[in-house]
Design a protein around this motif. Structure first.
Motif, short mmCIF file in Angstrom:
data_model
loop_
_atom_site.label_atom_id
_atom_site.label_comp_id
_atom_site.label_asym_id
_atom_site.label_seq_id
_atom_site.Cartn_x
_atom_site.Cartn_y
_atom_site.Cartn_z
N UNK A 8 0.88 -1.17 0.00
CA UNK A 8 0.00 0.00 0.00
C UNK A 8 0.92 1.22 0.00
N UNK A 9 1.14 1.77 -1.19
CA UNK A 9 2.11 2.87 -1.34
C UNK A 9 1.75 4.09 -0.51
N UNK A 10 0.46 4.26 -0.20
CA UNK A 10 0.04 5.45 0.56
C UNK A 10 0.58 5.43 1.99
N UNK A 11 1.00 4.23 2.46
CA UNK A 11 1.49 4.12 3.84
C UNK A 11 3.01 4.19 3.93
N UNK A 12 3.69 4.19 2.77
CA UNK A 12 5.15 4.10 2.81
C UNK A 12 5.79 5.28 3.54
N UNK A 13 5.28 6.49 3.30
CA UNK A 13 5.87 7.68 3.95
C UNK A 13 5.72 7.61 5.46
N UNK A 14 4.68 6.91 5.91
CA UNK A 14 4.41 6.81 7.35
C UNK A 14 5.22 5.69 8.01
N UNK A 15 5.34 4.55 7.31
CA UNK A 15 5.95 3.38 7.94
C UNK A 15 7.24 2.90 7.27
N UNK A 16 7.58 3.42 6.09
CA UNK A 16 8.81 3.00 5.41
C UNK A 16 8.77 1.54 5.01
N UNK A 17 9.95 0.89 5.06
CA UNK A 17 10.04 -0.52 4.69
C UNK A 17 9.69 -1.37 5.91
N UNK A 18 8.44 -1.79 6.01
CA UNK A 18 8.05 -2.65 7.13
C UNK A 18 6.80 -3.43 6.75
N UNK A 19 6.44 -4.37 7.61
CA UNK A 19 5.25 -5.18 7.35
C UNK A 19 3.97 -4.35 7.36
N UNK A 20 4.06 -3.12 7.87
CA UNK A 20 2.86 -2.29 7.96
C UNK A 20 2.43 -1.73 6.61
N UNK A 21 3.25 -1.92 5.57
CA UNK A 21 2.87 -1.46 4.23
C UNK A 21 2.71 -2.61 3.24
N UNK A 22 3.19 -3.80 3.60
CA UNK A 22 3.18 -4.93 2.66
C UNK A 22 1.91 -5.75 2.83
N UNK A 23 1.13 -5.83 1.77
CA UNK A 23 -0.11 -6.59 1.79
C UNK A 23 0.10 -8.04 1.39
N UNK A 24 1.10 -8.29 0.55
CA UNK A 24 1.27 -9.64 0.04
C UNK A 24 2.69 -9.87 -0.46
N UNK A 25 3.23 -11.05 -0.16
CA UNK A 25 4.47 -11.52 -0.78
C UNK A 25 4.08 -12.70 -1.66
N UNK A 26 4.24 -12.52 -2.96
CA UNK A 26 3.77 -13.50 -3.93
C UNK A 26 4.95 -14.11 -4.68
N UNK A 27 4.77 -15.35 -5.15
CA UNK A 27 5.81 -16.07 -5.90
C UNK A 27 7.08 -16.23 -5.07
N UNK A 28 6.94 -16.85 -3.91
CA UNK A 28 8.10 -17.04 -3.04
C UNK A 28 8.77 -18.40 -3.26
N UNK A 29 8.57 -18.97 -4.46
CA UNK A 29 9.09 -20.32 -4.70
C UNK A 29 10.62 -20.41 -4.64
N UNK A 30 11.31 -19.27 -4.76
CA UNK A 30 12.78 -19.30 -4.67
C UNK A 30 13.29 -18.92 -3.28
N UNK A 31 12.38 -18.65 -2.35
CA UNK A 31 12.78 -18.39 -0.97
C UNK A 31 12.66 -19.72 -0.21
#
Length: 307
Positions: A74-97
């Motif tokens: 959710x890009x609208x939250x990035x200025x408030x929370x930066x790089x954290x789980x509070x802005x990430x809605x989904x991690x997709x295609x994690x087959x290489x992790x």
């Protein structure tokens, strides 16, 4: 051992959507046949869920950067929370992790998957969903849809999703909502719903929804896992709490499934949208939908045959 001694050809005409096995009871098989989903309580351990949660946090903080992974924010939250789980809605295609991909290889999950796919199992689509608090904008309301809309491979009956709650999922934090029995219908036309300013990229939904079909809210505890058919109509509500509702999932398919050409079908516009995204990200031209899925697919058990 993950094998449930599955016979690929059902012995009776009674069961269309499950294969003969020594794991599911007759009642469980009949429930899936009738409803298109099956909930198994307390399947994934707290220890595993905690490991997945920690890896998700590391990905959010960019401490690890798995190749091919798509991080939806959710890009609208990035200025408030930066790089954290509070802005990430989904991690997709994690087959290489390797840490998150362990979910797709858990014996307790695979033994159930095999009852639907048979012994040769591909992980086709992986997601860790972090449903953000969303009471005002309703950005992450996922419209009712059928997952088969996204998949250019068949038959549908040899595809199954495993979806595990990483904490309690209920109506207030946007649990899964299903319409039992709709897996017996055909693939319906999908597109973006008419919600002004409330649609996420590729969050397609049914263009026409039958409100008369009853909906069931799947209240799940941490570690509970639901297995469901790709034609089952389902979605999820908004998260009205202040917390984050996490879940981890994988769509599995028999490696004996085959790719189809989606041109001149209801899925054709999806292929065009994905082609545009791939071209924009990788400058790739003439990429077909099956190429994208072939890249995502990873063998988890048995032999890789078609997919």
């Amino acid at each position: 051992p993950t094998s449930a001694q599955v016979s690929v050809v059902p012995h009776s005409r009674r069961f269309c959507y499950t294969l003969d096995n020594d794991l599911l009871t007759t009642e469980q098989r009949q429930f899936y046949e009738d409803n298109g989903y099956l909930l198994i309580k307390n399947l994934v351990s707290d220890e595993d869920i905690e490991r997945f949660r920690k890896e998700f946090t590391r990905i959010c903080k960019r401490e690890v950067k798995p190749p091919g992974v798509m991080i939806m924010k959710d890009e609208s939250l990035r200025s408030q929370f930066g790089q954290s789980e509070k802005v990430v809605n989904k991690v997709q295609d994690f087959q290489e992790d390797e840490e998150l991909f362990r979910y797709c290889t858990l014996p307790e999950v695979l033994k159930y998957v095999e009852c639907f796919t048979g012994p040769n199992i591909m992980a086709m689509h992986t997601m860790l969903i972090n449903k953000l608090p969303d009471s005002d904008k309703q950005t992450f309301l996922h419209p009712m849809h059928q997952d088969l809309h996204y998949f250019p491979f068949r038959p549908a009956s040899r595809i199954v999703c495993a979806w595990t709650a990483m904490e309690r999922a209920h109506q207030d934090n946007g649990c899964l909502v299903v319409q039992p029995g709709t897996h017996k219908t055909t693939l319906k036309p999908h597109g973006y719903p008419q919600w002004e300013g409330k649609t996420n990229k590729l969050f397609h939904g049914l263009l026409e929804e039958d409100e008369k079909i009853p909906k069931v809210h799947l209240v799940m505890e941490k570690g509970d896992t639901v297995f469901f058919h790709p034609l089952l109509i389902h979605g999820s509500g908004i998260n009205r709490t202040s917390g984050f509702r996490k879940s981890i999932s994988c769509h599995f398919a028999s490696s004996e499934c085959h790719y189809i050409d989606v041109k001149n079908t209801t899925q054709e516009h999806l292929e065009k949208e994905l082609q545009e995204m791939v071209h924009k990200k990788y400058s790739a031209t003439s990429v077909e939908l099956k190429d994208i899925w072939n890249f995502r697919a990873r063998l988890v058990q048995g032999e890789r045959i078609n997919l």
